[in-house]
Design a protein around this motif. Structure first.
Motif, PDB file in Angstrom:
ATOM      1  N   ALA A 196      -6.572  -3.476  -6.369  1.00 34.26           N
ATOM      2  CA  ALA A 196      -6.876  -4.145  -7.598  1.00 34.26           C
ATOM      3  C   ALA A 196      -5.593  -4.331  -8.700  1.00 34.26           C
ATOM      4  CB  ALA A 196      -7.965  -3.040  -8.312  1.00 34.26           C
ATOM      5  N   LEU A 197      -5.936  -5.444  -9.160  1.00 39.23           N
ATOM      6  CA  LEU A 197      -4.788  -5.807 -10.072  1.00 39.23           C
ATOM      7  C   LEU A 197      -4.927  -5.579 -11.340  1.00 39.23           C
ATOM      8  CD1 LEU A 197      -3.818  -9.396  -8.352  1.00 39.23           C
ATOM      9  CD2 LEU A 197      -2.911  -7.204  -7.784  1.00 39.23           C
ATOM     10  N   TYR A 198      -4.754  -4.319 -11.637  1.00 39.56           N
ATOM     11  CA  TYR A 198      -4.850  -3.918 -13.101  1.00 39.56           C
ATOM     12  C   TYR A 198      -3.741  -4.331 -14.081  1.00 39.56           C
ATOM     13  CZ  TYR A 198      -8.160  -0.600 -10.747  1.00 39.56           C
ATOM     14  OH  TYR A 198      -9.054  -0.122  -9.989  1.00 39.56           O
ATOM     15  N   ALA A 199      -2.534  -4.655 -13.232  1.00 38.79           N
ATOM     16  CA  ALA A 199      -1.339  -5.082 -14.243  1.00 38.79           C
ATOM     17  C   ALA A 199      -0.471  -6.101 -13.124  1.00 38.79           C
ATOM     18  CB  ALA A 199      -0.849  -3.827 -14.514  1.00 38.79           C
ATOM     19  N   MET A 200       0.363  -6.180 -13.689  1.00 35.84           N
ATOM     20  CA  MET A 200       1.593  -7.473 -12.902  1.00 35.84           C
ATOM     21  C   MET A 200       2.840  -6.990 -13.446  1.00 35.84           C
ATOM     22  SD  MET A 200       1.419  -9.327 -10.612  1.00 35.84           S
ATOM     23  CE  MET A 200      -0.339 -10.095 -10.545  1.00 35.84           C
ATOM     24  N   PRO A 201       3.907  -6.457 -12.621  1.00 41.48           N
ATOM     25  CA  PRO A 201       3.594  -6.304 -11.158  1.00 41.48           C
ATOM     26  C   PRO A 201       2.718  -5.030 -10.982  1.00 41.48           C
ATOM     27  CG  PRO A 201       5.713  -5.699 -11.720  1.00 41.48           C
ATOM     28  CD  PRO A 201       5.295  -6.306 -13.066  1.00 41.48           C
ATOM     29  N   ILE A 202       2.169  -4.612  -9.787  1.00 38.99           N
ATOM     30  CA  ILE A 202       1.740  -3.458  -9.633  1.00 38.99           C
ATOM     31  C   ILE A 202       2.327  -3.300  -7.792  1.00 38.99           C
ATOM     32  CG2 ILE A 202      -0.635  -4.316  -8.836  1.00 38.99           C
ATOM     33  CD1 ILE A 202      -1.853  -1.907  -9.931  1.00 38.99           C
ATOM     34  N   THR A 203       2.330  -1.943  -7.767  1.00 42.74           N
ATOM     35  CA  THR A 203       2.938  -1.679  -6.465  1.00 42.74           C
ATOM     36  C   THR A 203       1.928  -0.463  -6.037  1.00 42.74           C
ATOM     37  OG1 THR A 203       5.086  -1.967  -6.948  1.00 42.74           O
ATOM     38  CG2 THR A 203       4.861  -0.934  -4.940  1.00 42.74           C
ATOM     39  N   PHE A 204       1.499  -0.664  -4.761  1.00 43.70           N
ATOM     40  CA  PHE A 204       0.610   0.361  -3.975  1.00 43.70           C
ATOM     41  C   PHE A 204       1.376   0.832  -2.947  1.00 43.70           C
ATOM     42  CE2 PHE A 204      -2.323  -2.398  -5.936  1.00 43.70           C
ATOM     43  CZ  PHE A 204      -3.468  -1.680  -6.339  1.00 43.70           C
ATOM     44  N   LEU A 205       0.987   2.261  -2.785  1.00 43.03           N
ATOM     45  CA  LEU A 205       1.826   3.058  -1.670  1.00 43.03           C
ATOM     46  C   LEU A 205       0.776   3.428  -0.559  1.00 43.03           C
ATOM     47  CD1 LEU A 205       4.402   5.776  -2.034  1.00 43.03           C
ATOM     48  CD2 LEU A 205       2.393   5.896  -0.566  1.00 43.03           C
ATOM     49  N   ILE A 206       0.991   2.964   0.733  1.00 42.34           N
ATOM     50  CA  ILE A 206       0.289   3.426   1.762  1.00 42.34           C
ATOM     51  C   ILE A 206       0.837   4.334   2.435  1.00 42.34           C
ATOM     52  CG2 ILE A 206      -0.813   2.113   3.767  1.00 42.34           C
ATOM     53  CD1 ILE A 206      -0.425  -0.578   2.481  1.00 42.34           C
ATOM     54  N   GLY A 207       0.122   5.313   2.859  1.00 44.11           N
ATOM     55  CA  GLY A 207       0.607   6.588   3.605  1.00 44.11           C
ATOM     56  C   GLY A 207       0.598   6.337   4.829  1.00 44.11           C
ATOM     57  N   ILE A 208       1.319   7.260   5.706  1.00 44.77           N
ATOM     58  CA  ILE A 208       1.518   7.050   7.108  1.00 44.77           C
ATOM     59  C   ILE A 208       0.168   7.172   7.917  1.00 44.77           C
ATOM     60  CG2 ILE A 208       3.907   8.252   7.217  1.00 44.77           C
ATOM     61  CD1 ILE A 208       2.565  10.785   7.878  1.00 44.77           C
ATOM     62  N   THR A 209      -0.967   7.383   7.292  1.00 41.63           N
ATOM     63  CA  THR A 209      -2.230   7.313   8.046  1.00 41.63           C
ATOM     64  C   THR A 209      -2.895   5.884   7.807  1.00 41.63           C
ATOM     65  OG1 THR A 209      -3.404   8.157   5.901  1.00 41.63           O
ATOM     66  CG2 THR A 209      -2.810   9.691   7.641  1.00 41.63           C
ATOM     67  N   GLY A 210      -2.352   5.063   7.073  1.00 41.79           N
ATOM     68  CA  GLY A 210      -2.639   3.692   6.840  1.00 41.79           C
ATOM     69  C   GLY A 210      -3.596   3.687   5.753  1.00 41.79           C
TER      70      GLY A 210
END
Length: 197
Positions: free
Chosen positions: A155-169
């Motif tokens: 969800a784009l709450y702001a710009m920029p925004i960075t999501f972290l995906i863990g090793i489990t996907g």
């Protein structure tokens, strides 16, 4: 006798401060990831992490990026736009991070501009060479705000925004606004999720 007593008091106080810092550090590890923040924003750990969508993200250079193919690695997915001033600062940092020799993570920068023709000149102007650039002009991967038709954890709450995906996907958390991805705190955050096996 007084100097010895003062020295002992200092040693005791220093020992207590060190012990408290150690307990606080261990508590932060036990409860979640190490802190990572900017002046205005902090990394938010998501409870009930969601798996990444299996939607292919078109690459600026051709082909597609499949986020599900990075299982076993930590992945940063940054959403940005050419009109975003903070993105001009953060994207070069992400490019340098992508150029590092770490094999346990990937960095993807997804442009949200509706006009694809403005993305390539912008990327060239910033001299981004190692960063994988994706395109999401139709909002198939991310959605603006908390509502929308796309079934996605982005969800784009702001710009920029960075999501972290863990090793489990699964999407583990995010930070909005520009962040210093080359800092010691960022490295600790990435190391924390890379070792979460």
């Amino acid at each position: 006798m007084t100097p010895h007593r003062g020295l002992t008091r200092r040693i005791v106080v220093a020992g207590l401060i060190g012990a408290c810092a150690s307990v606080a550090s261990n508590r932060a590890r036990a409860d979640g990831p190490p802190p990572f923040a900017t002046v205005r924003h902090q990394f938010i750990q998501l409870r009930g992490a969601r798996p990444v969508p299996s939607v292919p993200i078109p690459r600026l250079s051709g082909g597609a990026i499949d986020l599900t193919s990075f299982r076993g690695k930590v992945v940063l997915v940054n959403f940005w736009a050419t009109w975003c001033a903070a993105c001009r600062t953060e994207l070069p940092l992400l490019d340098r991070l992508a150029a590092s020799d770490r094999r346990d993570f990937e960095v993807i920068a997804v442009a949200t501009d509706r006009d694809r023709s403005v993305v390539a000149p912008f990327v060239k102007g910033l001299k981004l060479r190692r960063l994988a650039i994706g395109l999401d002009p139709d909002g198939l991967v991310a959605r603006a705000g908390a509502s929308g038709a796309a079934d996605t954890p982005f969800a784009l709450y702001a710009m920029p925004i960075t999501f972290l995906i863990g090793i489990t996907g699964q999407v583990e958390g995010y930070i909005s606004g520009e962040a210093d991805w080359l800092s010691t705190e960022a490295r600790r955050l990435l190391d924390y999720y890379a070792s979460a096996r």
